[in-house]
Every structure is written in C-alpha cells, then in structure tokens.
Design a protein around this motif. Structure first.
Motif, PDB file in Angstrom:
ATOM      1  N   ASN A  17       0.747  -1.040  -0.047  1.00 37.68           N
ATOM      2  CA  ASN A  17       0.030   0.048   0.025  1.00 37.68           C
ATOM      3  C   ASN A  17       0.888   1.394  -0.114  1.00 37.68           C
ATOM      4  OD1 ASN A  17      -3.030   0.597   0.128  1.00 37.68           O
ATOM      5  ND2 ASN A  17      -2.227   1.702   1.943  1.00 37.68           N
TER       6      ASN A  17
ATOM      7  N   GLY B 133      -9.067   9.901   0.991  1.00 36.33           N
ATOM      8  CA  GLY B 133      -8.357   8.663   0.825  1.00 36.33           C
ATOM      9  C   GLY B 133      -6.813   8.913   1.513  1.00 36.33           C
TER      10      GLY B 133
ATOM     11  N   LYS C 138      -4.180   8.865   4.492  1.00 39.78           N
ATOM     12  CA  LYS C 138      -4.132   7.813   5.542  1.00 39.78           C
ATOM     13  C   LYS C 138      -3.333   8.537   6.907  1.00 39.78           C
ATOM     14  CE  LYS C 138      -5.914   4.036   4.023  1.00 39.78           C
ATOM     15  NZ  LYS C 138      -6.384   4.569   2.791  1.00 39.78           N
TER      16      LYS C 138
ATOM     17  N   MET D 191      -5.771  12.249  -5.809  1.00 39.08           N
ATOM     18  CA  MET D 191      -6.116  10.851  -5.602  1.00 39.08           C
ATOM     19  C   MET D 191      -6.567   9.877  -6.363  1.00 39.08           C
ATOM     20  SD  MET D 191      -4.778  10.741  -2.367  1.00 39.08           S
ATOM     21  CE  MET D 191      -5.354   9.164  -1.616  1.00 39.08           C
ATOM     22  N   LYS D 192      -7.407  10.236  -7.251  1.00 41.90           N
ATOM     23  CA  LYS D 192      -8.140   9.403  -8.247  1.00 41.90           C
ATOM     24  C   LYS D 192      -6.950   8.914  -9.203  1.00 41.90           C
ATOM     25  CE  LYS D 192     -12.610  11.630  -8.289  1.00 41.90           C
ATOM     26  NZ  LYS D 192     -13.419  12.659  -9.150  1.00 41.90           N
TER      27      LYS D 192
ATOM     28  N   LYS E   7      -4.467   6.715  -7.539  1.00 43.31           N
ATOM     29  CA  LYS E   7      -5.071   5.108  -7.501  1.00 43.31           C
ATOM     30  C   LYS E   7      -4.823   4.569  -8.717  1.00 43.31           C
ATOM     31  CE  LYS E   7      -8.071   6.276  -3.633  1.00 43.31           C
ATOM     32  NZ  LYS E   7      -9.199   6.773  -3.274  1.00 43.31           N
TER      33      LYS E   7
ATOM     34  N   ALA F 296      -1.283   3.681  -9.110  1.00 44.88           N
ATOM     35  CA  ALA F 296      -0.735   2.484  -8.155  1.00 44.88           C
ATOM     36  C   ALA F 296      -1.570   1.238  -8.656  1.00 44.88           C
ATOM     37  CB  ALA F 296      -1.425   2.791  -6.541  1.00 44.88           C
ATOM     38  N   GLU F 297      -2.536   1.165  -9.074  1.00 43.89           N
ATOM     39  CA  GLU F 297      -2.993  -0.146  -9.437  1.00 43.89           C
ATOM     40  C   GLU F 297      -2.308  -0.642 -10.731  1.00 43.89           C
ATOM     41  OE1 GLU F 297      -7.344  -0.274 -10.429  1.00 43.89           O
ATOM     42  OE2 GLU F 297      -7.417   0.331  -8.423  1.00 43.89           O
TER      43      GLU F 297
ATOM     44  N   ARG G  59       0.271  -1.949  -6.914  1.00 44.27           N
ATOM     45  CA  ARG G  59      -0.066  -1.640  -5.539  1.00 44.27           C
ATOM     46  C   ARG G  59      -1.408  -0.963  -5.454  1.00 44.27           C
ATOM     47  NH1 ARG G  59       5.867   1.529  -3.957  1.00 44.27           N
ATOM     48  NH2 ARG G  59       4.978   0.532  -2.032  1.00 44.27           N
ATOM     49  N   SER G  60      -1.527  -0.327  -4.238  1.00 43.24           N
ATOM     50  CA  SER G  60      -2.821   0.144  -3.746  1.00 43.24           C
ATOM     51  C   SER G  60      -2.620   1.545  -3.034  1.00 43.24           C
ATOM     52  CB  SER G  60      -3.719  -0.887  -3.065  1.00 43.24           C
ATOM     53  OG  SER G  60      -3.060  -1.055  -2.119  1.00 43.24           O
ATOM     54  N   ILE G  61      -3.667   2.318  -3.009  1.00 48.16           N
ATOM     55  CA  ILE G  61      -3.670   3.629  -2.203  1.00 48.16           C
ATOM     56  C   ILE G  61      -4.764   3.547  -1.228  1.00 48.16           C
ATOM     57  CG2 ILE G  61      -3.801   6.178  -2.237  1.00 48.16           C
ATOM     58  CD1 ILE G  61      -1.894   5.983  -4.275  1.00 48.16           C
TER      59      ILE G  61
END
Ligand code: PEP
Ligand code: MN
Length: 267
Positions: A24, A51, A53, A253-254, A257, A260-261, A265-267
């Motif tokens: 992540n 989103g 963290k 963030m969109k 993501k 990352a995908e 990976r992911s966010i």
C-alpha cells in the motif's frame, strides 16, 4: 545500517497501525502549517475522505525569514492532538530543536526532520532516542550518500523506523522551487531497505505542478507521499502558492489510485 547488504528484507514502518513500505502507498496530507483548530479539522476530514491515511501540518516551522509566521508551537501540537481525536488520522509533524523532541513525540505519531535540519546531528541522535517513526527529509544540498549517512545517526540509536523523504534539491533551475530528484530516489531504492517518501509540494512551489510530480514519484517507486493541502490555500500563512485545494487533492488521489493499480500496488 540503512544498507540492504546489512538487512536483506524491506523495512515496513508502522505508524499507529499504518504500514509504510508495504504494497500500500501511504498518502499523508494537510496544511503546510497548523494555523487554527477548525481549519485543521476541516482539512483533515476532507483529506481523509479523499483517501489520505495520515495528517501532516507544522507546529514548528523552519521559515527562511524570521519576520514571517513561525508556527503555533505547543498550541499547534495541541491542535494536532485534537485532529487525531476527532478525525483519527495519525499525525506527522516537524521537530526542529533537540529541546522539543520529547514534547513533540508525545503529540505526534511520526517525527519529521525538515530539509534544513537534515544534517543537524544532535537532533538526529535525539529523534533516534525518541522511539517514534521518523520521516527524514533530504537536505536541499545533500548528496544521496550524505542523506543515507544522516539516516545512520537515527538508526544507530536503535530506532529502525526511518522513512527517507525526497523533497527536491537546489539546482540552477529557477522556474521550479527545487528540482525533484527522482533519479536519486530510484538510486537510493536500490541500496536501502528503508521505505521512501516523496514530497511533491515543496519542489513544485506552485500547485499546478504538484500532480505531475506526485504521479511520477509513485511511478518511480515511492512508498509514501506527503502533500500540502488547504481549504483556502490563498489565505494560508505559509506556502500558499503550492498548497492544493481540496478538489485538486481529490482529483490527484483518483489519478494516484490508477497509477498505483497499474503498478500492482494500492492507495
Ligand atoms: C514541510 O514539509 O513542512 C517543510 C518545511 O518541508 P522541507 O523541510 O522539505 O522544506
Ligand atoms: Mn510548506
């Protein structure tokens, strides 16, 4: 100690339950400086919804000019605690002075060493002793070697929870505030087991350049991003030019993501 010859497995730094260095990608977001409780809480709620963290925000600010806003100090730390209680995002905030380490550590979940203090060796030793995760910014005129040696000061105090943060270096280029050294980031990633972060805000110096730098940073392998966001950037007391609006952050963030995908990976 930072070398991957010394420690073969990748280090995962746990900040109040948030893992940095795993699959992540962790985004920390918030204002440059803590200015006011209501503003801080409003920003924290918005970035969390988008989103993020973790929450960032300076109580002690290393300002170039002593005549500009210097941060709220301990009152800023109290606001950060309130943000954590109300919104629940772990806090990363800067500590500038060895005399404040214990105090800042009692309010924050991660201690930030700023670019200007990245070779303040007594401070590095002191945060090493604090037993809190550390975000170590790269100094604006530091080589990657010097950056890794700065990390050694913290690691030597048996504090293994260090995240290295690239935030731009000084070059001859004047149209950006600093030059984000993604080559340096990619290089350091080949020699260390420590997680790597990127601050796209300070090298950009202007909000329209933050998104491309942030996207490039995660494509280059960053495990964490730390981004300046404000509900009314034009009214911010510091770095008003580079702080993202909430809607710009949501848009970012969109896109993060999606990248990352694509990287598994992911966010
Ligand atoms: C910050 O992140 O608030 C900051 C002051 O950054 P730097 O130390 O990288 O200039
Ligand atoms: Mn700033």
């Amino acid at each position: 100690l930072a070398s991957n010859e010394w420690k073969k497995d990748k280090t995962i730094v746990n900040v109040d339950g948030i893992e940095i260095g795993g699959r992540n990608i962790v985004v920390a977001a918030g204002p440059c400086a803590i200015e006011d409780e209501d503003i801080a809480i409003e920003i924290a709620k918005a970035v969390k919804k988008a989103g993020a963290k973790m929450f960032r925000g300076g109580a002690y600010k290393p300002r170039t000019s002593p005549y500009t806003f210097q941060g709220l100090g301990e009152n800023g730390l109290k606001i950060l605690r309130k943000v954590y209680e109300v919104v629940g995002l772990p806090i990363v905030t800067e500590v500038m002075d060895t005399r404040d380490v214990e105090k800042v550590a009692s309010f924050a979940h991660m201690l930030q060493i700023g670019a200007r203090n990245s070779q303040n060796f007594p401070l590095l030793r002191e945060v090493g002793k604090a037993k809190k995760p550390v975000l170590l910014k790269r100094g604006m005129s530091m080589t990657t070697e010097e950056w890794l040696l700065a990390a050694e000061y913290i690691l030597l105090e048996s504090n293994g929870d260090v995240v290295l943060c690239e935030r731009g270096i000084r070059t001859f280029e004047k149209n950006t505030r600093f030059t984000l050294d993604l080559a340096g980031l990619a290089y350091v990633k080949t020699v260390t087991h420590l997680p790597l972060a990127v601050d796209p805000s300070h090298p950009a110096g202007r909000r329209d350049l933050v998104e491309p730098l942030a996207l490039a940073a995660i494509a280059a392998g960053a495990d964490m991003l730390i981004v300046e966001v404000h509900i009314a950037p034009e009214k911010a007391l510091s770095d008003s030019e580079q702080q993202l609006t909430i809607s710009m952050f949501e848009e970012l963030m969109k896109k993060l993501k999606m990248v990352a995908e694509a990287l598994g990976r992911s966010i």
